[in-house]
Design a protein around this motif. Structure first.
Motif, PDB file in Angstrom:
ATOM      1  N   UNK A  26       4.403   8.659 -10.784  1.00  0.00           N
ATOM      2  CA  UNK A  26       4.077   7.689  -9.344  1.00  0.00           C
ATOM      3  C   UNK A  26       2.317   8.145  -9.413  1.00  0.00           C
ATOM      4  N   UNK A  27       1.609   7.245  -8.044  1.00  0.00           N
ATOM      5  CA  UNK A  27       0.412   6.823  -8.170  1.00  0.00           C
ATOM      6  C   UNK A  27       0.243   6.502  -7.118  1.00  0.00           C
ATOM      7  N   UNK A  28      -1.016   6.589  -6.477  1.00  0.00           N
ATOM      8  CA  UNK A  28      -1.647   5.920  -4.750  1.00  0.00           C
ATOM      9  C   UNK A  28      -2.405   4.432  -5.608  1.00  0.00           C
ATOM     10  N   UNK A  29      -1.908   4.137  -4.229  1.00  0.00           N
ATOM     11  CA  UNK A  29      -2.881   2.642  -4.535  1.00  0.00           C
ATOM     12  C   UNK A  29      -2.627   1.469  -3.673  1.00  0.00           C
ATOM     13  N   UNK A  30      -3.166   0.698  -3.133  1.00  0.00           N
ATOM     14  CA  UNK A  30      -3.411  -1.085  -2.245  1.00  0.00           C
ATOM     15  C   UNK A  30      -3.380  -2.390  -3.011  1.00  0.00           C
ATOM     16  N   UNK A  67       1.004  -1.348   0.023  1.00  0.00           N
ATOM     17  CA  UNK A  67       0.157  -0.064   0.016  1.00  0.00           C
ATOM     18  C   UNK A  67       0.890   1.117  -0.626  1.00  0.00           C
ATOM     19  N   UNK A  68       0.815   2.256  -0.919  1.00  0.00           N
ATOM     20  CA  UNK A  68       1.544   3.263  -0.884  1.00  0.00           C
ATOM     21  C   UNK A  68       0.434   4.873  -1.281  1.00  0.00           C
ATOM     22  N   UNK A  69       0.678   5.640  -0.224  1.00  0.00           N
ATOM     23  CA  UNK A  69       0.383   7.053  -1.187  1.00  0.00           C
ATOM     24  C   UNK A  69       1.503   7.611  -1.935  1.00  0.00           C
ATOM     25  N   UNK A  78       3.360   4.222 -11.119  1.00  0.00           N
ATOM     26  CA  UNK A  78       4.132   4.158 -10.631  1.00  0.00           C
ATOM     27  C   UNK A  78       3.474   3.354  -9.237  1.00  0.00           C
ATOM     28  N   UNK A  79       2.495   2.744  -8.239  1.00  0.00           N
ATOM     29  CA  UNK A  79       2.672   2.617  -7.673  1.00  0.00           C
ATOM     30  C   UNK A  79       3.516   1.960  -6.064  1.00  0.00           C
TER      31      UNK A  79
END
Ligand code: UT7
Length: 327
Positions: A158-162, A140-142, A284-285
């Motif tokens: 870059x982007x956000x997701x899990x 998981x990343x923000x 890229x998450x």
């Protein structure tokens, strides 16, 4: 022989979409450059009241619902992230609390974009010993919280997701066949976040003046190393299992750059038709990229029982890793 098997998958991304056209209005870039140099068309960006744990929890619930396992049944929660809610406690503990997974042990893993495969490797080992049975591995990343939206070299990527997977023991000839994890600390300065740790505390003026709270990356050097490292890790997985590239039904690589993915495929000998690519939608998450891709592949019917699925990742540290799974 006891194996660890992925039984459930889940993923979650924020609703808000940031397109290449949106970025054209923010920095000196254009859709054509971003598309040809990276393959990315858009990425998701978290709202102010969304945190890394928010997406991790959604992805976790979705994986558990797929196999009707309740949070109380979980023995362990691993969250791979370099953008935790706080330096401490572990984001995994926040996820544990929100889920009500009262019987689980929970901790985070810091291995940048390879974090999910590091987590998979640890869960595999724990399950094989019989010490733990039901393990949730979450990436998981923000990343948009640590990206400088005035720096065109990085903000477009870059982007956000899990994404999350549930691992359970299996006596069948199915599941994780092998994992390989590697680190090379010689190059840590090519991709890192200088501030917010103990070297450049946020309380020091320098951290603010030099904007050390944003990630730094030498894109070109990282690119070259990534292709070699992902190729080597993937090849190690095939060799360890006496397999060839032709045996692999689907390669799920870390989604950093389409050119890196294509070059890795070429190095390993897997054509694009057998490589899962979704970075045009999410960018890229980091640690979330492989489990999001795996969940999409699973839910769209691209994985059938008995398929060999190869995963390979690369990230800051440097870290790199692979896993071979019989679905
Ligand atoms: O998750 C693992 C970590 N990250 C990665 O795997 C990323 C690895 N690196 C990459 O994906 C690529 O190196 C990038 C996409 C970051 C950059 O692509 P590149 O082909 O290596 O481009 P470059 O850095 O060599 O830059 C080429 C040119 C430069 O202009 P000059 O110096 O030739 O005039 C850059 O200033 O492109 C320019 N440039 C841009 N132009 C328009 C860099 N960023 C942009 C941009 N829009 N966003």
């Amino acid at each position: 022989m006891l194996r660890a098997r992925i039984t459930g998958t889940g993923s979650a991304v924020p609703d808000k979409v940031l397109t290449n056209q949106d970025l054209e209005k923010m920095v000196d870039t254009n859709d054509e450059w971003i598309t040809t140099r990276t393959g990315i068309k858009e990425r998701r960006i978290a709202a102010k009241d969304e945190y890394t744990s928010t997406l991790a929890i959604k992805a976790a619930r979705s994986a558990l619902e797929m196999v009707s396992v309740s949070p109380e049944q979980l023995d362990m929660i691993l969250v791979a992230t370099v953008t935790p809610d706080f330096p401490f406690p572990a984001t995994a503990c926040i996820v544990q609390n929100e889920l009500g997974a009262n019987n689980a042990v929970a901790f985070d893993i810091t291995a940048a974009c390879s974090g999910f495969l590091y987590g998979l490797s640890m869960a595999d080992a724990y399950i094989k010993t019989g010490a733990f049975k039901k393990i949730l591995v979450i990436g998981a990343e923000l990343l948009t919280r640590i990206v400088d939206f005035t720096d065109r070299n990085t903000c477009i990527l870059f982007g956000d997701g899990a994404g999350a997977v549930l691992l359970e023991p299996s006596e069948e000839e199915k599941g994780i066949l092998s994992t390989h994890i590697y680190s090379n600390g010689n190059h840590w300065q090519l991709l890192y976040l200088p501030g917010l740790g103990t070297r450049n505390p946020v309380t020091e003026q320098k951290t603010m003046d030099e904007r050390l709270y944003y990630l730094r990356m030498e894109g070109n050097d990282v690119f070259k190393y990534a292709v070699r490292a992902m190729g080597d890790a993937a090849t190690a997985a095939l060799e360890a299992n006496g397999c060839t590239a032709d045996d692999v039904k689907l390669l799920i690589p870390h989604q950093a750059n389409r050119r890196i993915i294509e070059a890795t495929g070429k190095r390993v000998g897997i054509p694009l038709e057998r490589i899962f690519v979704n970075l045009h939608k999410y960018g890229n998450t980091s640690a979330a990229s492989i489990p999001i891709a795996l969940d999409e592949a699973n839910r769209s019917g691209r994985l059938n029982p008995g398929d060999l699925v190869l995963m390979a990742a690369f990230g800051g540290g440097f870290t790199y890793a692979s896993a071979l799974i019989k679905w």
